[in-house]
Motif scaffolding. Structure first.
Motif, short mmCIF file in Angstrom:
data_model
loop_
_atom_site.label_atom_id
_atom_site.label_comp_id
_atom_site.label_asym_id
_atom_site.label_seq_id
_atom_site.Cartn_x
_atom_site.Cartn_y
_atom_site.Cartn_z
N THR A 4 0.35 -0.33 -2.40
CA THR A 4 1.29 0.19 -1.42
C THR A 4 1.32 -0.73 -0.20
O THR A 4 0.40 -1.52 0.03
CB THR A 4 0.88 1.59 -0.95
N GLU A 6 0.97 0.20 2.80
CA GLU A 6 -0.11 0.62 3.67
C GLU A 6 -1.43 -0.09 3.31
O GLU A 6 -2.17 -0.53 4.18
CB GLU A 6 -0.30 2.14 3.59
N THR A 7 -1.69 -0.23 2.02
CA THR A 7 -2.90 -0.92 1.57
C THR A 7 -2.83 -2.40 1.92
O THR A 7 -3.82 -2.98 2.38
CB THR A 7 -3.10 -0.73 0.06
N TYR A 9 -1.24 -3.70 4.38
CA TYR A 9 -1.47 -3.77 5.83
C TYR A 9 -2.96 -3.62 6.16
O TYR A 9 -3.48 -4.30 7.04
CB TYR A 9 -0.68 -2.67 6.55
N ALA A 10 -3.64 -2.72 5.48
CA ALA A 10 -5.08 -2.52 5.74
C ALA A 10 -5.86 -3.79 5.44
O ALA A 10 -6.76 -4.18 6.19
CB ALA A 10 -5.61 -1.36 4.90
N VAL A 35 2.20 -5.70 11.60
CA VAL A 35 2.18 -4.30 11.18
C VAL A 35 2.67 -3.48 12.37
O VAL A 35 2.13 -3.62 13.47
CB VAL A 35 0.75 -3.85 10.78
N PHE A 39 2.01 2.42 12.64
CA PHE A 39 1.43 2.37 11.29
C PHE A 39 0.02 1.78 11.34
O PHE A 39 -0.89 2.25 10.66
CB PHE A 39 2.34 1.52 10.40
N LYS A 42 -2.48 4.41 12.38
CA LYS A 42 -2.78 5.32 11.27
C LYS A 42 -3.81 4.70 10.33
O LYS A 42 -4.78 5.34 9.93
CB LYS A 42 -1.49 5.63 10.50
N ILE A 43 -3.62 3.44 10.00
CA ILE A 43 -4.55 2.73 9.10
C ILE A 43 -5.90 2.56 9.78
O ILE A 43 -6.95 2.76 9.15
CB ILE A 43 -3.94 1.37 8.70
N LYS A 46 -8.05 5.58 9.46
CA LYS A 46 -8.66 5.71 8.13
C LYS A 46 -9.86 4.78 7.99
O LYS A 46 -10.90 5.17 7.47
CB LYS A 46 -7.64 5.39 7.04
N VAL A 81 -7.69 3.49 1.88
CA VAL A 81 -6.28 3.85 2.05
C VAL A 81 -5.75 4.65 0.86
O VAL A 81 -5.08 5.65 1.03
CB VAL A 81 -5.43 2.57 2.25
N GLU A 82 -6.08 4.20 -0.35
CA GLU A 82 -5.50 4.78 -1.55
C GLU A 82 -6.30 5.92 -2.18
O GLU A 82 -5.78 6.65 -3.00
CB GLU A 82 -5.35 3.70 -2.63
#
Length: 145
Positions: A4, A6-7, A9-10, A35, A39, A42-43, A46, A81-82
């Motif tokens: 994803t 998001e991943t 980006y992490a 990024v 967002f 948020k990452i 986590k 993240v996932e």
């Protein structure tokens, strides 16, 4: 299968923190990794929650790795993240495979478990220190799994 956004980006955020080797504020993280800040925050939450990075409050606050980069694996970041990596949803406890009939695992479950374990081991074999070093990662043996 594709990671994803998001991943991805992490991973970028962890790369920046590894290369910086110190505290970086959220605005700089957002700017340097491309990024969006909302967002990124948020990452970052986590990654903090999972103990991969630490946050510092105040005017001189920011984020830094929670432990040395050679102790943080690619798998840890992806799973932060996932969630736990698995190739098929039938590996989840709450999933009931319609192909199994009697409630037992279907014939593919063992195959999926083997593949999942191979991928997990390979992801665990890469630390952020290795990934972010100037050394060529292609020198790692394919038989590390």
């Amino acid at each position: 299968m594709v990671m994803t956004l998001e991943t991805d980006y992490a991973v970028r955020i962890m790369e920046l923190l590894t290369k910086t080797n110190g505290k970086v504020d959220a605005g700089s993280i957002s700017e340097n990794t491309h990024v969006p800040q909302r967002f990124a925050l948020k990452i970052l939450r986590k990654l903090v929650s999972d103990g991969l990075i630490v946050s510092f409050k105040g005017a001189h606050g920011g984020y830094a790795l929670a432990r040395p980069a050679d102790q943080i694996t690619l798998r840890e970041v992806l799973e932060s993240v996932e969630g736990p990596y698995m190739i098929s949803r039938c590996q989840q406890d709450e999933y009931c495979c319609a192909h199994s009939g009697s409630g037992a695992h279907c014939r593919f479950h063992k195959v999926y478990d083997e593949i999942t374990e191979m991928v997990r081991k390979k992801l665990d074999s890469y630390t952020f220190a290795q990934i972010c070093s100037s050394d060529d990662l292609s020198s790692q043996k394919d038989d590390d799994v």
